[in-house]
Design an enzyme around this catalytic site. Structure first.
Site, PDB file in Angstrom:
ATOM      1  N   ASP A  53      49.028  47.135  37.729  1.00  0.00           N
ATOM      2  CA  ASP A  53      47.792  47.922  37.836  1.00  0.00           C
ATOM      3  C   ASP A  53      48.006  49.363  37.372  1.00  0.00           C
ATOM      4  OD1 ASP A  53      45.161  48.410  38.421  1.00  0.00           O
ATOM      5  OD2 ASP A  53      45.459  48.558  40.591  1.00  0.00           O
TER       6      ASP A  53
ATOM      7  N   ARG B  92      41.485  53.674  27.258  1.00  0.00           N
ATOM      8  CA  ARG B  92      42.076  52.721  28.202  1.00  0.00           C
ATOM      9  C   ARG B  92      42.998  51.720  27.511  1.00  0.00           C
ATOM     10  NH1 ARG B  92      40.135  51.833  33.060  1.00  0.00           N
ATOM     11  NH2 ARG B  92      40.555  49.612  32.869  1.00  0.00           N
TER      12      ARG B  92
ATOM     13  N   HIS C 147      46.817  49.754  28.172  1.00  0.00           N
ATOM     14  CA  HIS C 147      47.192  48.329  28.137  1.00  0.00           C
ATOM     15  C   HIS C 147      48.326  48.105  27.135  1.00  0.00           C
ATOM     16  CE1 HIS C 147      43.947  47.459  30.782  1.00  0.00           C
ATOM     17  NE2 HIS C 147      42.979  47.620  29.908  1.00  0.00           N
TER      18      HIS C 147
ATOM     19  N   SER D  48      42.684  38.513  35.071  1.00  0.00           N
ATOM     20  CA  SER D  48      42.128  37.800  36.225  1.00  0.00           C
ATOM     21  C   SER D  48      40.796  37.150  35.859  1.00  0.00           C
ATOM     22  CB  SER D  48      41.935  38.757  37.401  1.00  0.00           C
ATOM     23  OG  SER D  48      40.758  39.505  37.245  1.00  0.00           O
TER      24      SER D  48
ATOM     25  N   ARG E  37      34.643  43.173  32.597  1.00  0.00           N
ATOM     26  CA  ARG E  37      34.905  44.455  31.905  1.00  0.00           C
ATOM     27  C   ARG E  37      34.146  44.502  30.583  1.00  0.00           C
ATOM     28  NH1 ARG E  37      40.824  46.711  33.324  1.00  0.00           N
ATOM     29  NH2 ARG E  37      40.736  46.157  35.519  1.00  0.00           N
TER      30      ARG E  37
ATOM     31  N   LEU F 297      65.554  32.956  32.949  1.00  0.00           N
ATOM     32  CA  LEU F 297      64.411  33.476  33.714  1.00  0.00           C
ATOM     33  C   LEU F 297      63.148  32.667  33.400  1.00  0.00           C
ATOM     34  CD1 LEU F 297      63.260  36.094  35.321  1.00  0.00           C
ATOM     35  CD2 LEU F 297      62.587  36.864  33.055  1.00  0.00           C
TER      36      LEU F 297
ATOM     37  N   LEU G 108      45.511  42.446  47.254  1.00  0.00           N
ATOM     38  CA  LEU G 108      46.008  41.344  46.416  1.00  0.00           C
ATOM     39  C   LEU G 108      45.042  40.961  45.300  1.00  0.00           C
ATOM     40  CD1 LEU G 108      47.788  39.024  49.013  1.00  0.00           C
ATOM     41  CD2 LEU G 108      48.840  40.368  47.199  1.00  0.00           C
ATOM     42  N   SER G 109      43.779  41.336  45.414  1.00  0.00           N
ATOM     43  CA  SER G 109      42.812  41.115  44.321  1.00  0.00           C
ATOM     44  C   SER G 109      42.835  39.684  43.774  1.00  0.00           C
ATOM     45  CB  SER G 109      43.060  42.113  43.173  1.00  0.00           C
ATOM     46  OG  SER G 109      42.933  43.429  43.638  1.00  0.00           O
TER      47      SER G 109
HETATM   48  C1  FPP Z   1      45.221  46.596  35.343  1.00  0.00           C
HETATM   49  O1  FPP Z   1      45.072  47.930  34.956  1.00  0.00           O
HETATM   50  C2  FPP Z   1      45.769  45.825  34.240  1.00  0.00           C
HETATM   51  C3  FPP Z   1      45.112  44.778  33.633  1.00  0.00           C
HETATM   52  C4  FPP Z   1      43.780  44.338  34.021  1.00  0.00           C
HETATM   53  C5  FPP Z   1      45.714  44.065  32.506  1.00  0.00           C
HETATM   54  C6  FPP Z   1      47.189  43.968  32.496  1.00  0.00           C
HETATM   55  C7  FPP Z   1      47.624  43.665  31.130  1.00  0.00           C
HETATM   56  C8  FPP Z   1      48.726  44.124  30.516  1.00  0.00           C
HETATM   57  C9  FPP Z   1      49.743  44.942  31.190  1.00  0.00           C
HETATM   58  C10 FPP Z   1      48.999  43.854  29.106  1.00  0.00           C
HETATM   59  C11 FPP Z   1      48.702  42.489  28.626  1.00  0.00           C
HETATM   60  C12 FPP Z   1      49.618  41.444  29.115  1.00  0.00           C
HETATM   61  C13 FPP Z   1      50.165  40.511  28.311  1.00  0.00           C
HETATM   62  C14 FPP Z   1      50.870  39.335  28.881  1.00  0.00           C
HETATM   63  C15 FPP Z   1      50.103  40.634  26.872  1.00  0.00           C
HETATM   64  P1  FPP Z   1      43.616  48.560  34.977  1.00  0.00           P
HETATM   65  O2  FPP Z   1      43.040  48.433  33.617  1.00  0.00           O
HETATM   66  O3  FPP Z   1      42.794  47.911  36.045  1.00  0.00           O
HETATM   67  O4  FPP Z   1      43.924  50.051  35.335  1.00  0.00           O
HETATM   68  P2  FPP Z   1      43.014  51.048  36.184  1.00  0.00           P
HETATM   69  O5  FPP Z   1      42.851  50.428  37.555  1.00  0.00           O
HETATM   70  O6  FPP Z   1      43.801  52.302  36.189  1.00  0.00           O
HETATM   71  O7  FPP Z   1      41.703  51.173  35.444  1.00  0.00           O
END
Ligand code: FPP
Length: 258
Positions: A28, A41, A45, A73, A79, A139, A203-204
């Site tokens: 997160d 944003r 990512h 998720s 989004r 792993l 845990l969302s």
């Molecule tokens: C939460 O941060 C993160 C996500 C919803 C996506 C997680 C994805 C990655 C780390 C990259 C992609 C993964 C792979 C396997 C290629 P947020 O956007 O909710 O952050 P915020 O709460 O600060 O807005």
């Protein structure tokens, strides 16, 4: 090209045995990481994928056997379309660019979550990643993609109901193990440790069934800043916890003579 330098471990040598077998991570804070730097944003990512690469490498070196990551998720579809598109693109690129290297390192890739409704090429990439690496013994990287724990549990209940309807399962025979066997994680041990970054403490809809006795560690770092030291810090915190699984602590058990 020289090998990248392996950072010095901050875990003591006797900590090896206490390394959690299965670590699950809620990655997160990508958006907040980007906002704090005046970046879009999506940049958070992208940097999140780099943190993921670092974490997979560190997990293998530390001796973790399974790492599960929450990468998209069931609720993330809400989004903006552009961000959803970017997250799909990052998964595509991650598999296309990193799969060969992961395979070479002995990583076994598993995917949990709902496949129906995903774009066809993504579905194919997920199958390719699992197929190519299925014999690997290093792993295990479990990617939770289009994953929601409530949806997973509802699916397990549906499958149990179907088995009852077909006469292969009796309602009175449905146990905790029966339901666990119908989950996406059927043949995996539950996570010992769940880490969530960015300071949020929930845990969302992640691994709700499997987390019944997981230790939860919340770290303030946003996901793009996560590295081996953060992972080791979380493991140190995990090692200080006493896992009782509903039983008594060692001291209390000794007092009662059991
Ligand atoms: C939460 O941060 C993160 C996500 C919803 C996506 C997680 C994805 C990655 C780390 C990259 C992609 C993964 C792979 C396997 C290629 P947020 O956007 O909710 O952050 P915020 O709460 O600060 O807005």
């Amino acid at each position: 090209m020289s090998e990248p330098e392996v950072p010095q471990s901050t875990l003591s040598a006797d900590g090896i045995a206490a390394v959690p077998h299965h670590v699950a991570i809620i990655m997160d804070g990508n958006g907040r990481w980007a906002a704090a730097r005046g970046l879009p944003r999506v940049e958070g990512h992208r940097r999140g994928v780099e943190a993921l690469r670092r974490t997979i490498r560190a997990a293998g070196e530390i001796g973790i056997r399974i790492i599960t990551i929450f990468s998209f998720s069931s609720e993330n579809w809400s989004r903006p379309a552009a961000e959803v598109g970017e997250l799909m693109g990052l998964l595509r690129r991650f598999i296309r660019n990193d799969l060969a290297e992961l395979h070479k390192s002995g990583v076994r890739v598993r995917i949990i979550g709902e496949r129906a409704g995903l774009e066809a090429d993504i579905g194919r990439l997920l199958i390719e990643a699992e197929e190519l690496t299925k014999e690997n013994t290093g792993l295990t990287l479990v990617v939770a993609f289009n994953y929601g724990a409530r949806q997973e549990i509802a699916g397990a209940a549906r499958r149990a109901a179907e088995a009852v309807a077909q006469g292969t399962l009796k309602p009175q025979d449905i146990t905790v193990d029966t339901i666990a066997g119908f989950l996406d994680t059927a043949d995996m041990p539950d996570p010992d440790l769940i880490i969530r970054t960015s300071g949020e403490q929930r845990l969302s809809n992640f691994l709700l069934w499997q987390s019944a006795y997981s230790e939860l560690v919340f770290v303030p770092a946003n996901w793009p800043d996560f590295d081996r030291a953060t992972l080791e810090g979380a493991i140190r915190e995990y090692r200080q916890r006493e896992r009782r699984f509903g039983g008594l602590s060692g001291a209390a058990a000794a007092k009662t003579g059991s």
